[in-house]
Design a protein around this motif. Sequence first.
Motif, short mmCIF file in Angstrom:
data_model
loop_
_atom_site.label_atom_id
_atom_site.label_comp_id
_atom_site.label_asym_id
_atom_site.label_seq_id
_atom_site.Cartn_x
_atom_site.Cartn_y
_atom_site.Cartn_z
N GLU A 30 -0.73 -8.35 2.41
CA GLU A 30 0.29 -7.60 1.69
C GLU A 30 -0.28 -6.22 1.34
O GLU A 30 -1.50 -6.03 1.36
CB GLU A 30 0.65 -8.35 0.39
N PRO A 31 0.57 -5.27 0.99
CA PRO A 31 0.04 -3.97 0.58
C PRO A 31 -0.93 -4.11 -0.59
O PRO A 31 -0.70 -4.89 -1.52
CB PRO A 31 1.30 -3.20 0.14
N GLU A 32 -2.03 -3.39 -0.48
CA GLU A 32 -3.07 -3.42 -1.51
C GLU A 32 -3.65 -2.02 -1.65
O GLU A 32 -3.56 -1.22 -0.73
CB GLU A 32 -4.17 -4.41 -1.13
N THR A 33 -4.24 -1.77 -2.81
CA THR A 33 -4.81 -0.45 -3.06
C THR A 33 -6.30 -0.60 -3.31
O THR A 33 -6.72 -1.47 -4.06
CB THR A 33 -4.14 0.20 -4.29
N ASN A 34 -7.07 0.25 -2.63
CA ASN A 34 -8.51 0.31 -2.90
C ASN A 34 -8.82 1.72 -3.39
O ASN A 34 -7.91 2.49 -3.68
CB ASN A 34 -9.34 -0.11 -1.69
N GLU A 35 -10.08 2.07 -3.46
CA GLU A 35 -10.44 3.38 -4.01
C GLU A 35 -10.01 4.56 -3.15
O GLU A 35 -9.91 5.68 -3.64
CB GLU A 35 -11.96 3.46 -4.29
N ARG A 36 -9.72 4.35 -1.88
CA ARG A 36 -9.37 5.44 -0.97
C ARG A 36 -7.90 5.48 -0.57
O ARG A 36 -7.36 6.54 -0.29
CB ARG A 36 -10.19 5.35 0.31
N GLN A 37 -7.27 4.30 -0.50
CA GLN A 37 -5.94 4.27 0.10
C GLN A 37 -5.16 3.02 -0.29
O GLN A 37 -5.72 2.05 -0.79
CB GLN A 37 -6.05 4.33 1.62
N ARG A 38 -3.86 3.05 -0.02
CA ARG A 38 -2.99 1.87 -0.11
C ARG A 38 -2.77 1.45 1.34
O ARG A 38 -2.51 2.29 2.21
CB ARG A 38 -1.69 2.22 -0.80
N GLN A 39 -2.84 0.15 1.61
CA GLN A 39 -2.82 -0.30 3.01
C GLN A 39 -2.27 -1.72 3.12
O GLN A 39 -2.20 -2.45 2.15
CB GLN A 39 -4.25 -0.29 3.57
N PHE A 55 -1.84 -0.15 8.53
CA PHE A 55 -1.09 1.02 8.14
C PHE A 55 -1.56 1.40 6.75
O PHE A 55 -1.61 0.54 5.86
CB PHE A 55 0.41 0.76 8.20
N ALA A 56 -1.92 2.66 6.57
CA ALA A 56 -2.53 3.10 5.32
C ALA A 56 -1.94 4.42 4.85
O ALA A 56 -1.53 5.26 5.66
CB ALA A 56 -4.04 3.23 5.50
N GLN A 57 -1.93 4.57 3.53
CA GLN A 57 -1.47 5.80 2.90
C GLN A 57 -2.62 6.29 2.04
O GLN A 57 -3.11 5.57 1.15
CB GLN A 57 -0.26 5.48 2.03
N ARG A 58 -3.09 7.49 2.32
CA ARG A 58 -4.18 8.05 1.53
C ARG A 58 -3.71 8.24 0.09
O ARG A 58 -2.57 8.63 -0.14
CB ARG A 58 -4.64 9.39 2.11
N LEU A 59 -4.57 7.96 -0.87
CA LEU A 59 -4.21 8.14 -2.26
C LEU A 59 -3.99 9.62 -2.54
O LEU A 59 -4.67 10.48 -2.00
CB LEU A 59 -5.31 7.60 -3.17
N GLY A 60 -2.99 9.88 -3.33
CA GLY A 60 -2.66 11.25 -3.66
C GLY A 60 -1.69 11.90 -2.70
O GLY A 60 -1.32 13.04 -2.86
#
Length: 129
Positions: free
Chosen positions: A101-110, A123-128
Amino acid sequence: MTDQRVIPMLAYEDASRAADWINKVFGFREAERFHDSVGTVTDVVLDLDGATVIVGHAQACALARQWLETSYVVDGVVVYIDDVDTHFGRAKRGGAKILSEPETNERQRQYRVEDLEGHRWMFAQRLGS
């Protein structure tokens, strides 16, 4: 515009079907399609917001099927997109096998997903962004 210097090529038993599925479920757009002398689709060039992936024809690979025993992306593609949660919903509704499932780490949501022939995608979305 800068040319993409690395273009992933993924092999599928049925490149035509795989390209159509990837377009529908992951939101890519077909840029070009190639056939051999008997009409078999050999390669399909796909685009997602300026990023290119090539889907090619190949025979089944027993070794690659062993990679399916883990839910992580052992051999696959990472695609950066603008909205992970919307994309996740599209992939799930389209029948993609969801690996995480979508999860968030220190760099991105993926999130991680498997396509119709078992290839792994993140598939990832950079934070910010």
